[in-house]
Design a protein around this motif. Structure first.
Motif, mmCIF file in Angstrom:
data_model
loop_
_atom_site.group_PDB
_atom_site.id
_atom_site.type_symbol
_atom_site.label_atom_id
_atom_site.label_comp_id
_atom_site.label_asym_id
_atom_site.label_seq_id
_atom_site.Cartn_x
_atom_site.Cartn_y
_atom_site.Cartn_z
ATOM 1 N N HIS A 96 9.695 -11.475 7.352
ATOM 2 C CA HIS A 96 9.574 -12.020 5.627
ATOM 3 C C HIS A 96 8.200 -11.775 5.378
ATOM 4 O O HIS A 96 7.864 -12.503 4.291
ATOM 5 N N LEU A 97 7.696 -10.639 5.521
ATOM 6 C CA LEU A 97 6.293 -10.296 5.127
ATOM 7 C C LEU A 97 6.488 -10.085 3.720
ATOM 8 O O LEU A 97 7.467 -9.474 3.082
ATOM 9 N N ALA A 98 5.284 -10.123 2.799
ATOM 10 C CA ALA A 98 5.500 -9.725 1.379
ATOM 11 C C ALA A 98 5.541 -8.214 1.303
ATOM 12 O O ALA A 98 5.075 -7.563 2.472
ATOM 13 N N THR A 99 5.793 -7.611 0.214
ATOM 14 C CA THR A 99 6.073 -6.291 0.189
ATOM 15 C C THR A 99 4.366 -5.713 -0.011
ATOM 16 O O THR A 99 3.458 -6.288 -0.248
ATOM 17 N N PRO A 100 4.350 -4.421 0.239
ATOM 18 C CA PRO A 100 3.012 -3.798 0.305
ATOM 19 C C PRO A 100 2.258 -3.824 -0.956
ATOM 20 O O PRO A 100 3.167 -3.859 -2.086
ATOM 21 N N SER A 101 1.147 -4.042 -0.965
ATOM 22 C CA SER A 101 0.414 -3.991 -2.359
ATOM 23 C C SER A 101 -0.346 -2.378 -2.722
ATOM 24 O O SER A 101 -1.426 -2.228 -2.835
ATOM 25 N N TYR A 117 14.180 -2.238 -4.373
ATOM 26 C CA TYR A 117 14.985 -1.036 -4.228
ATOM 27 C C TYR A 117 14.875 -0.832 -2.557
ATOM 28 O O TYR A 117 16.091 -0.463 -1.961
ATOM 29 N N CYS A 118 13.916 -0.678 -2.207
ATOM 30 C CA CYS A 118 13.884 -0.367 -0.693
ATOM 31 C C CYS A 118 14.049 -1.364 0.224
ATOM 32 O O CYS A 118 14.551 -0.933 1.338
ATOM 33 N N ASN A 119 14.271 -2.596 -0.289
ATOM 34 C CA ASN A 119 14.713 -3.794 0.623
ATOM 35 C C ASN A 119 16.432 -3.556 0.751
ATOM 36 O O ASN A 119 16.972 -4.164 1.719
#
Length: 541
Positions: A96-101, A117-119
């Motif tokens: 459940h890591l945050a999405t890349p910045s 979208y990628c999730n």
């Protein structure tokens, strides 16, 4: 789902998808019923990704594998023999890591949409690679020399529910020099959410058509509606470029189009400009500067005039039960081309990579899977003006008249002699007219097949002559005599080759050559094994 119970071609589609799974993704693979006989080259990739069993699976094996792309195996089980039920059970906590910045201040919203979208979608290649993501929005590429020629030409991409294919096609298209992103229009048939979200994310213009039916009946109606949409939306366009959602374009795609589109308006004997090469396969595609013309259908990545679009709509039947073919491109060729020809390059500017409704696995691998594609941009075509019909016929006649005649068995290893300077050869084969008025292609099939050239149909021939580029220095003309208008150039002492006149020894050479050509880069080591041979082994043992 990949039908790997078939030996040919589908392994390449599985490999295509696996290579576009982003690092860090969790992948689960399983065999349904059977299907490992067709793993082929993909088994090597699976082994590189960490599979212990991929290189050892029997044709009827059952197998499951759960792994992290670029990471480690979570679970891998197999039953190599038997038909027992196969289970695997794994509890896998997800991150459940945050999405890349990977965004700047101006692109925050777009990047949030990207990772959302990628999730929900996998195998999207660079779009969803968290380490080296593709840029969004896609940067505008540099122009081509004749940019003004394509400035008002819409590029229509026909698409359905294969959003992974669509992303790859659009990426190669939008990055090709000369591409104008505002000119690109995607026409979706019965759009899925994954496809529409992707197009919003990429900021691509699109529309949706509702279509009914199944398989080719559905596609036939779909393309009819696409043509209607084009005629309504772009009535004043000088031409329109069309390609499907599973076509990769060359970096030279728009440069090629910008140098050839004018021919559609100057020469009424032409009806399309194909980016796909009708005759340029492995071993017969050498010079990216050369362009040809011949009778051929529209192929993967083509341009036609708006007048052709309007004429086709008037003839296009709405009831598919009343047509002799439901392949739209073949229907256009048979009923709308009216004997006209198309322009196409010796080396393709497009590549059909997808597997769909009309994919025939063996022919896909034999002819299309390894088709050469021009990889560099800004190729200057050196013979475009000679493609006008009158000039082309003069050029063709002169080339054949001064070519060196070849005789003998076209399947012989020494049939085409080696040369160290630019040389034209000509081979006359017997072609007679059938009672229905059409030519008999029997001898053409054997001659072309022997030379590893296109032989499956009459497409790719200019007035019953096939141009075969044997090497960079060697061009061979296959002329059907007496049917071809160019047959009058045959010297009186040259007798047209006829397969029915060959000796048994020559026939063996032909059959062995054809087997070798059809297998391409593959070799059957036990080709001579017969039931009698096996019985002798069993008896001796």
């Amino acid at each position: 789902i990949f039908p790997l119970v078939q030996y040919w071609a589908h392994w390449a589609d599985l490999k295509w998808y696996l290579e576009r799974v982003a690092p860090g993704r969790l992948v689960v693979m399983t065999v349904a019923v059977s299907g490992t006989v067709g793993l082929r080259d993909t088994a090597q990739l699976l082994a590189q990704l960490g599979s212990l069993f991929a290189l050892h699976l029997t044709p009827m094996a059952h197998w499951t594998w759960m792994f992290i792309k670029g990471g480690r195996t979570i679970s891998e089980t197999t039953i190599l023999q038997g038909y027992t039920t196969h289970h695997t059970h794994v509890i896998m906590p997800l991150s459940h890591l945050a999405t890349p910045s990977t965004f700047n201040k101006n692109g925050l919203q777009v990047q949030r949409q990207r990772w959302h979208y990628c999730n929900a979608n996998g195998a999207m290649g660079g779009l969803c690679n968290e380490y080296t993501p593709d840029p969004l929005p896609v940067p505008s590429p540099p122009p081509v020399t004749h940019q003004s020629v394509i400035a008002r030409v819409p590029v229509v991409v026909t698409a359905g529910n294969r959003h992974q294919y669509l992303y790859h096609t659009l990426t190669t298209l939008m990055n090709a020099p000369g591409a104008q992103h505002d000119n690109i229009m995607v026409v979706l048939g019965n759009a899925t959410q994954a496809a529409t979200q992707l197009l919003h994310l990429m900021n691509i213009n699109f529309t949706t058509l509702t279509i009914h039916g199944h398989h080719n009946n559905k596609l036939f109606s779909y393309y009819r509606n696409v043509f209607k949409f084009i005629a309504h939306t772009f009535p004043d366009a000088p031409a329109v470029i069309l390609l499907d959602e599973d076509v990769e374009v060359s970096p030279d795609f728009f440069s090629y189009m910008s140098q050839t589109l004018w021919l559609l308006h100057e020469d009424p004997s032409l009806y399309c400009i194909n980016a796909y090469s009708a005759t340029g396969f492995q071993g017969t595609a050498h010079d990216s500067r050369t362009v040809l013309r011949a009778r051929v259908q529209v192929e993967w990545g083509y341009a036609v005039s708006l007048q052709f679009i309007r004429d086709a709509i008037r003839k296009w039947p709405s009831d598919v039960s009343k047509v002799d073919t439901v392949f739209y491109d073949q229907w256009l060729y048979k009923h709308q081309s009216n004997g006209r020809e198309c322009v196409f390059p010796e080396v393709s500017r497009s590549f059909h990579f997808g597997m769909g409704v009309n994919t025939e696995a063996w022919s896909t691998e034999a002819y299309f899977l390894f088709k050469p594609l021009v990889k560099q941009p800004h190729v200057h075509l050196d013979n475009v003006s000679t493609l006008l019909l009158e000039t082309w016929q003069e050029h063709f006649s002169r080339s054949i008249r001064h070519a060196t005649p070849l005789t003998g068995n076209p399947c012989s290893e020494t049939f085409v002699p080696p040369v160290n300077t630019t040389t034209n050869f000509v081979f006359y084969y017997r072609m007679l007219r059938e009672l229905n008025g059409k030519p008999n292609y029997r001898n053409f099939f054997f001659a072309a097949k022997c030379l590893n050239a296109w032989s499956a149909s009459e497409q790719g021939l200019h007035k019953r002559v096939l141009t075969v580029r044997v090497s960079m220095l060697t061009t061979l003309y296959l002329v059907g005599a007496p049917y071809s208008p160019y047959a009058y150039l045959r010297p009186h002492y040259i007798k047209p080759w006829d397969y029915d006149s060959v000796t048994d020894e020559e026939d063996d050479i032909i059959m062995n050559r054809i087997k070798k050509v059809e297998m391409g880069r593959y070799q059957i080591l036990n080709l001579n094994v017969t039931s009698e041979y096996l019985m002798n082994i069993l008896f001796v043992n």
